[in-house]
Design a protein around this motif. Sequence first.
Motif, mmCIF file in Angstrom:
data_model
loop_
_atom_site.group_PDB
_atom_site.id
_atom_site.type_symbol
_atom_site.label_atom_id
_atom_site.label_comp_id
_atom_site.label_asym_id
_atom_site.label_seq_id
_atom_site.Cartn_x
_atom_site.Cartn_y
_atom_site.Cartn_z
ATOM 1 N N TYR A 152 0.856 -1.197 0.000
ATOM 2 C CA TYR A 152 0.000 0.000 0.000
ATOM 3 C C TYR A 152 0.880 1.231 0.000
ATOM 4 O O TYR A 152 2.043 1.190 0.428
ATOM 5 N N GLN A 153 0.294 2.320 -0.486
ATOM 6 C CA GLN A 153 1.087 3.540 -0.661
ATOM 7 C C GLN A 153 0.879 4.503 0.501
ATOM 8 O O GLN A 153 -0.265 4.754 0.910
ATOM 9 N N LEU A 154 1.955 5.028 1.023
ATOM 10 C CA LEU A 154 1.876 6.068 2.060
ATOM 11 C C LEU A 154 1.667 7.436 1.402
ATOM 12 O O LEU A 154 1.795 7.585 0.194
ATOM 13 N N SER A 158 5.695 6.576 -1.031
ATOM 14 C CA SER A 158 6.445 5.322 -0.872
ATOM 15 C C SER A 158 5.481 4.161 -0.613
ATOM 16 O O SER A 158 4.318 4.367 -0.264
ATOM 17 N N THR A 160 4.651 0.379 1.273
ATOM 18 C CA THR A 160 4.926 -0.543 2.380
ATOM 19 C C THR A 160 4.305 -1.891 2.030
ATOM 20 O O THR A 160 3.165 -1.947 1.574
ATOM 21 N N VAL A 161 5.047 -2.981 2.279
ATOM 22 C CA VAL A 161 4.500 -4.317 2.013
ATOM 23 C C VAL A 161 3.471 -4.677 3.081
ATOM 24 O O VAL A 161 3.722 -4.518 4.277
ATOM 25 N N TYR A 162 2.304 -5.159 2.650
ATOM 26 C CA TYR A 162 1.276 -5.606 3.596
ATOM 27 C C TYR A 162 1.265 -7.125 3.728
ATOM 28 O O TYR A 162 1.152 -7.659 4.814
ATOM 29 N N GLU A 163 1.379 -7.812 2.601
ATOM 30 C CA GLU A 163 1.292 -9.278 2.634
ATOM 31 C C GLU A 163 2.235 -9.881 1.595
ATOM 32 O O GLU A 163 2.458 -9.293 0.542
#
Lengths: 173, 173
Positions: A152-154, A158, A160-163
């Motif tokens: 998902y995007q911040l 940038s 971040t990996v979720y799964e």
Amino acid sequence: MKYGIAMFPSKMLQDKVNSYRKRYDPHYALIAPHITLKDPFEADENEVKSIISYIERIAAETDPITIDITKVSSFYPVNNVIYLKVEENSNLSALHDQLYSGPLEHEQPYNFVPHLTLGQKLSDDEHSDVLERLKMLDIRHSETIDRFQLLYQLDNGSWTVYETFRLKGRSGR
Amino acid sequence: MKYGIAMFPSKMLQDKVNSYRKRYDPHYALIAPHITLKDPFEADENEVKSIISYIERIAAETDPITIDITKVSSFYPVNNVIYLKVEENSNLSALHDQLYSGPLEHEQPYNFVPHLTLGQKLSDDEHSDVLERLKMLDIRHSETIDRFQLLYQLDNGSWTVYETFRLKGRSGR
């Protein structure tokens, strides 16, 4: 929230790609070198739960995927993106197609051209200079990738990996 | 290869932390805001396989963890790191301890002080100015985190997620 699905190649290939991105890709700091499997899409928390179950089922049935890289190419004149071309690959295309089906049915902004971006948002002059130079490199490379990620995007752009999904088809078990 | 283990909080909290890191943390572009669960360690491909099996067993037995943030603090005079303090938490400490046991037994360079870094490598003057200012903020916040990640470091210092572990203890199922 805005999500995307991508595959990170080996550390060795990421390091190699980053050596070019550092100079030529303004997204260098936002995400590690990757093959985009599904372009950014919006989903809420509940939707993501069913999306993850769906992707888990796909991953469980999909074998690890061998990618072949043979040349540097560009999306010019559509846009000034220079990339490592991942050769046509029915396993990768099948995975991509499944990530645009079921709860993940979204319009596709482009045809699926699997690639690792080396540079983007270059001026026309810089694009043709850099492309000419990089096309002379011998970048042939093959490797097998056994996982991909939902990110998902911040707010700062940038990711971040979720799964993490492991390709568990017969040869991945 | 160099690996580390970290927990990413919610997007909301990451965005909040990044609004400070952008100015005060030179590692801003290398990794998303996180709670370090295990400091960087070396492992080869085979070791990582058994490490992952070990962590999977831990994650399967661990409930999702609620973290409470109540204040901004600093590691000064040890170093000029300003952080959001994660209150002492026996569940988080237990997870940390397990990540330093079995195939993950490594010397601990520091005591475990769970935190989210807001700024680091500040000069003494900047450190005291920024700390004084941030200490006045009301940053109280609680949230429950149901996953953590194994990452590896690229040559440019950035971190790529290799595996995601879901905390699947009773309440996470």
